[in-house]
Design a protein around this motif. Structure first.
Motif, PDB file in Angstrom:
ATOM      1  N   LEU A 109       0.860  -1.172   0.000  1.00 46.58           N
ATOM      2  CA  LEU A 109       0.000   0.000   0.000  1.00 46.58           C
ATOM      3  C   LEU A 109       0.899   1.225   0.000  1.00 46.58           C
ATOM      4  N   ASN A 110       0.622   2.157  -0.928  1.00 47.87           N
ATOM      5  CA  ASN A 110       1.350   3.423  -0.902  1.00 47.87           C
ATOM      6  C   ASN A 110       0.359   4.544  -1.156  1.00 47.87           C
ATOM      7  N   GLY A 111       0.791   5.714  -1.483  1.00 45.87           N
ATOM      8  CA  GLY A 111      -0.077   6.874  -1.600  1.00 45.87           C
ATOM      9  C   GLY A 111      -1.196   6.758  -2.615  1.00 45.87           C
ATOM     10  N   SER A 151      -4.315 -28.830  -3.801  1.00 47.07           N
ATOM     11  CA  SER A 151      -3.600 -28.192  -4.906  1.00 47.07           C
ATOM     12  C   SER A 151      -3.902 -26.700  -5.005  1.00 47.07           C
ATOM     13  N   ILE A 152      -2.861 -25.948  -5.258  1.00 45.33           N
ATOM     14  CA  ILE A 152      -3.030 -24.552  -5.653  1.00 45.33           C
ATOM     15  C   ILE A 152      -3.302 -24.579  -7.149  1.00 45.33           C
ATOM     16  N   ILE A 153      -4.451 -24.052  -7.553  1.00 40.30           N
ATOM     17  CA  ILE A 153      -4.819 -24.107  -8.967  1.00 40.30           C
ATOM     18  C   ILE A 153      -4.593 -22.787  -9.696  1.00 40.30           C
ATOM     19  N   PHE A 154      -4.414 -21.697  -8.934  1.00 38.85           N
ATOM     20  CA  PHE A 154      -4.311 -20.378  -9.567  1.00 38.85           C
ATOM     21  C   PHE A 154      -3.628 -19.424  -8.603  1.00 38.85           C
ATOM     22  N   THR A 155      -2.786 -18.561  -9.143  1.00 38.32           N
ATOM     23  CA  THR A 155      -2.246 -17.444  -8.367  1.00 38.32           C
ATOM     24  C   THR A 155      -2.382 -16.182  -9.210  1.00 38.32           C
ATOM     25  N   GLY A 156      -2.484 -15.063  -8.533  1.00 41.48           N
ATOM     26  CA  GLY A 156      -2.615 -13.808  -9.256  1.00 41.48           C
ATOM     27  C   GLY A 156      -2.287 -12.623  -8.374  1.00 41.48           C
ATOM     28  N   GLN A 157      -2.229 -11.493  -9.031  1.00 41.65           N
ATOM     29  CA  GLN A 157      -1.934 -10.239  -8.354  1.00 41.65           C
ATOM     30  C   GLN A 157      -2.626  -9.121  -9.125  1.00 41.65           C
ATOM     31  N   THR A 158      -3.174  -8.157  -8.408  1.00 41.75           N
ATOM     32  CA  THR A 158      -3.780  -6.990  -9.035  1.00 41.75           C
ATOM     33  C   THR A 158      -3.204  -5.733  -8.416  1.00 41.75           C
ATOM     34  N   LYS A 159      -2.863  -4.789  -9.259  1.00 45.00           N
ATOM     35  CA  LYS A 159      -2.490  -3.449  -8.817  1.00 45.00           C
ATOM     36  C   LYS A 159      -3.750  -2.596  -8.925  1.00 45.00           C
ATOM     37  N   TRP A 160      -4.125  -1.996  -7.809  1.00 44.34           N
ATOM     38  CA  TRP A 160      -5.322  -1.160  -7.731  1.00 44.34           C
ATOM     39  C   TRP A 160      -4.898   0.292  -7.552  1.00 44.34           C
ATOM     40  N   ALA A 161      -5.606   1.202  -8.200  1.00 43.69           N
ATOM     41  CA  ALA A 161      -5.339   2.637  -8.073  1.00 43.69           C
ATOM     42  C   ALA A 161      -6.551   3.322  -7.459  1.00 43.69           C
ATOM     43  N   CYS A 162      -6.293   4.326  -6.673  1.00 44.54           N
ATOM     44  CA  CYS A 162      -7.358   5.140  -6.111  1.00 44.54           C
ATOM     45  C   CYS A 162      -7.680   6.254  -7.109  1.00 44.54           C
ATOM     46  N   VAL A 163      -8.981   6.418  -7.413  1.00 44.98           N
ATOM     47  CA  VAL A 163      -9.415   7.456  -8.354  1.00 44.98           C
ATOM     48  C   VAL A 163     -10.625   8.186  -7.793  1.00 44.98           C
ATOM     49  N   GLU A 164     -10.789   9.437  -8.245  1.00 37.59           N
ATOM     50  CA  GLU A 164     -12.021  10.180  -7.979  1.00 37.59           C
ATOM     51  C   GLU A 164     -13.100   9.590  -8.879  1.00 37.59           C
ATOM     52  N   ILE A 165     -14.240   9.266  -8.315  1.00 38.47           N
ATOM     53  CA  ILE A 165     -15.298   8.635  -9.096  1.00 38.47           C
ATOM     54  C   ILE A 165     -15.802   9.563 -10.197  1.00 38.47           C
ATOM     55  N   ALA A 166     -15.991  10.838  -9.903  1.00 36.70           N
ATOM     56  CA  ALA A 166     -16.578  11.773 -10.866  1.00 36.70           C
ATOM     57  C   ALA A 166     -15.688  11.996 -12.086  1.00 36.70           C
ATOM     58  N   GLY A 183     -12.456  10.164 -12.670  1.00 37.37           N
ATOM     59  CA  GLY A 183     -11.573   9.058 -13.026  1.00 37.37           C
ATOM     60  C   GLY A 183     -10.107   9.383 -12.847  1.00 37.37           C
ATOM     61  N   ARG A 184      -9.820  10.531 -12.292  1.00 32.67           N
ATOM     62  CA  ARG A 184      -8.427  10.951 -12.083  1.00 32.67           C
ATOM     63  C   ARG A 184      -7.843  10.305 -10.832  1.00 32.67           C
ATOM     64  N   PRO A 185      -6.534  10.062 -10.862  1.00 35.71           N
ATOM     65  CA  PRO A 185      -5.874   9.505  -9.675  1.00 35.71           C
ATOM     66  C   PRO A 185      -6.052  10.407  -8.458  1.00 35.71           C
ATOM     67  N   LYS A 186      -6.145   9.781  -7.297  1.00 38.49           N
ATOM     68  CA  LYS A 186      -6.298  10.504  -6.036  1.00 38.49           C
ATOM     69  C   LYS A 186      -5.490   9.777  -4.967  1.00 38.49           C
ATOM     70  N   ARG A 187      -4.873  10.543  -4.110  1.00 39.64           N
ATOM     71  CA  ARG A 187      -4.149   9.930  -2.993  1.00 39.64           C
ATOM     72  C   ARG A 187      -5.134   9.177  -2.104  1.00 39.64           C
ATOM     73  N   LEU A 188      -4.668   8.070  -1.564  1.00 40.13           N
ATOM     74  CA  LEU A 188      -5.511   7.286  -0.655  1.00 40.13           C
ATOM     75  C   LEU A 188      -5.872   8.111   0.576  1.00 40.13           C
ATOM     76  N   SER A 189      -7.139   8.138   0.913  1.00 36.77           N
ATOM     77  CA  SER A 189      -7.585   8.857   2.105  1.00 36.77           C
ATOM     78  C   SER A 189      -7.247   8.035   3.343  1.00 36.77           C
ATOM     79  N   PRO A 190      -7.266   8.672   4.518  1.00 36.19           N
ATOM     80  CA  PRO A 190      -7.036   7.911   5.752  1.00 36.19           C
ATOM     81  C   PRO A 190      -8.016   6.740   5.914  1.00 36.19           C
ATOM     82  N   SER A 191      -9.242   6.885   5.406  1.00 40.48           N
ATOM     83  CA  SER A 191     -10.204   5.773   5.479  1.00 40.48           C
ATOM     84  C   SER A 191      -9.654   4.533   4.795  1.00 40.48           C
ATOM     85  N   PHE A 192      -9.011   4.736   3.637  1.00 40.89           N
ATOM     86  CA  PHE A 192      -8.443   3.619   2.889  1.00 40.89           C
ATOM     87  C   PHE A 192      -7.200   3.075   3.577  1.00 40.89           C
TER      88      PHE A 192
END
Length: 151
Positions: free
Chosen positions: A84-86, A102-117, A119-128
């Motif tokens: 987790l970063n900014g 058996s492990i059948i699947f592994t994965g990783q996702t990079k998630w970005a914080c955005v303003e909903i209205a 779609g621009r990137p936004k710093r993670l709020s303290p709530s997050f």
């Protein structure tokens, strides 16, 4: 967050393709499903995203299909946050089949914080940052011993 999050799932007709196994795109849907269930359990799901006017959106997936899953099989869909970063968080996934351990699947996702209205990137709020805490490095993320009896 101090532990992994598990979602138990039974492979359904809708998951299986013409080749008789779970289709590859279904695994990505399961990644979304278990991530959504996890953030809901943390108390910071869609309702809170709408109230805060910002949300986490997937920007990159890495996946590895290790074994086929078949109709009716019981699976454990496991996820956790590893970083987790900014602006971003990284979520890990391991899907496990208890019947043959058996492990059948592994994965990783990079998630970005955005303003909903916008779609621009936004710093993670303290709530997050308070809700989305990465696991400690010494956590045994591949310990499925509690599920060895599940069938």
């Amino acid at each position: 967050m101090t532990s992994t999050f598990d979602l138990l799932y039974s492979v359904q007709d809708k998951d299986v393709d013409a080749l008789g196994h779970v289709n590859n795109v279904v695994y990505v849907q399961w990644m979304q499903d278990v991530a959504t269930a996890h953030v809901d359990a943390l108390g910071l799901g869609l309702k809170q995203y709408l109230e805060l006017k910002h949300a986490m959106v997937a920007v990159e997936h890495q996946v590895q299909y290790r074994k086929a899953a078949l109709l009716g099989e019981q699976l454990v869909l496991r996820t956790w946050l590893s970083d987790l970063n900014g602006l971003y968080s990284t979520r890990q996934y391991v899907f496990y089949r208890p019947s043959d351990q058996s492990i059948i699947f592994t994965g990783q996702t990079k998630w970005a914080c955005v303003e909903i209205a916008t779609g621009r990137p936004k710093r993670l709020s303290p709530s997050f940052t308070q809700a989305y805490q990465p696991l400690k490095d010494d956590t045994q993320t591949l310990d499925f011993s509690a599920f060895h009896e599940v069938q």
